[in-house]
Write a protein that holds these residues in place. Sequence first.
Motif, mmCIF file in Angstrom:
data_model
loop_
_atom_site.group_PDB
_atom_site.id
_atom_site.type_symbol
_atom_site.label_atom_id
_atom_site.label_comp_id
_atom_site.label_asym_id
_atom_site.label_seq_id
_atom_site.Cartn_x
_atom_site.Cartn_y
_atom_site.Cartn_z
ATOM 1 N N ASP A 195 0.831 -1.210 0.000
ATOM 2 C CA ASP A 195 0.000 0.000 0.000
ATOM 3 C C ASP A 195 0.861 1.253 0.000
ATOM 4 O O ASP A 195 0.538 2.245 -0.671
ATOM 5 C CB ASP A 195 -0.930 0.001 1.216
ATOM 6 C CG ASP A 195 -2.007 -1.076 1.143
ATOM 7 O OD1 ASP A 195 -2.313 -1.529 0.024
ATOM 8 O OD2 ASP A 195 -2.524 -1.457 2.211
ATOM 9 N N LYS A 243 2.218 1.793 -3.485
ATOM 10 C CA LYS A 243 1.191 2.311 -4.380
ATOM 11 C C LYS A 243 0.993 3.816 -4.193
ATOM 12 O O LYS A 243 0.735 4.542 -5.159
ATOM 13 C CB LYS A 243 -0.130 1.580 -4.143
ATOM 14 C CG LYS A 243 -1.251 2.015 -5.083
ATOM 15 C CD LYS A 243 -2.536 1.251 -4.813
ATOM 16 C CE LYS A 243 -3.639 1.702 -5.750
ATOM 17 N NZ LYS A 243 -4.909 0.973 -5.495
ATOM 18 N N SER A 244 1.146 4.303 -2.968
ATOM 19 C CA SER A 244 0.929 5.726 -2.696
ATOM 20 C C SER A 244 1.956 6.607 -3.380
ATOM 21 O O SER A 244 1.686 7.770 -3.677
ATOM 22 C CB SER A 244 0.951 5.975 -1.191
ATOM 23 O OG SER A 244 2.282 5.935 -0.682
ATOM 24 N N ARG A 293 4.617 7.909 -2.160
ATOM 25 C CA ARG A 293 5.150 8.988 -1.324
ATOM 26 C C ARG A 293 6.565 8.699 -0.821
ATOM 27 O O ARG A 293 7.243 9.589 -0.346
ATOM 28 C CB ARG A 293 4.215 9.237 -0.135
ATOM 29 C CG ARG A 293 2.883 9.860 -0.523
ATOM 30 C CD ARG A 293 2.117 10.320 0.708
ATOM 31 N NE ARG A 293 1.712 9.191 1.540
ATOM 32 C CZ ARG A 293 0.558 8.550 1.423
ATOM 33 N NH1 ARG A 293 -0.309 8.911 0.480
ATOM 34 N NH2 ARG A 293 0.252 7.531 2.219
#
Length: 331
Positions: free
Chosen positions: A315, A318-319, A321
């Motif tokens: 996750d 996927k972000s 950042r």
Amino acid sequence: MKSLKITNQQEPLQFVTVEKPTVGPNQVLVQLKAAALNRRDQWIREGKYPGIQMDVTLGSDGAGLVAEVGAGVSENWLNREVIINPNINWGSNPTVQSVDYTILGMPTDGTLAEYVLVDADRLVEKPAHLNWEEAAALPLGGLTAFRATFHHGQVSQDKNVLISGVGGGVAQFTFLYAVAAGANVYVTSGQDEKIAHCEKLGAKGGFNYKTEGWQKTAKAVGGFHTVIDSAGGNQINDFIKLMKPAGRIVFYGATNGMPEKLDVFRMFWNQITLQGATMGNDNEFTEMISFINQHKIHPIIDSVRPFDEAISAFDAMKSGRGFGKLVLVVG
């Protein structure tokens, strides 16, 4: 053993308990110490990768100890610290992969497990200056970057090099290699803090592609011998305008899709090469490890997490950042 498999459930990634693989002739069983994630794994999770098969253990990046060897494999490999070459069936042509080429982790069970079964010729000794997490971060992204940088990009000392989208894993390896080779390295990113991080690691400068007119600032460098890109799309034409005569634009991805048009007039007049690249052959994998050993390169690591937290690591990837590889401690 515990394994992270792709399934047809609502959350495709599921931890499954399976039998430890049985070693066959010319094979070895590696006990994983660490494994790293790649965008490829996330695309499989999202169903956006060709040829997806269910009930397969994901993961192309891993490092660990040789726990068992099969017939035909020297027992000298036992308990050796190794990195796994994820290439399978590159073929005899060093310039391009064969039609039978695949990558560890789909369709062959990969490294997101406590043990992985591979052919003995996939093993390379772990560089002594790297810890397990750094070693696990290398294989797929590092190899793709090595081929793009040196085979296609012809990067060398004092060449002007632009690495686009330096937040990406392959781009970061490309950046590290080009700096180690003595090139004048510049980067692009949509985040100023990522540019600043690269400047601390040896970049000559950087350009925020969200800033209007960044191309004019980049042009003041005096032109680039090589641009290495992961996104494609209309920015290819920006790069064409920034090239020195006979410059090389190497791209290993197309997340921005196809360019609406291509400035072929400027390309042929300035004799610019637009070159696709992906992965690398087995000799290049060995050369990459030697280069990393010679220059004592350390991969950029975003975070290290327990194996049990693999899905949250996906996750986080996927972000978009983070900055650097996401690594899991397995054993």
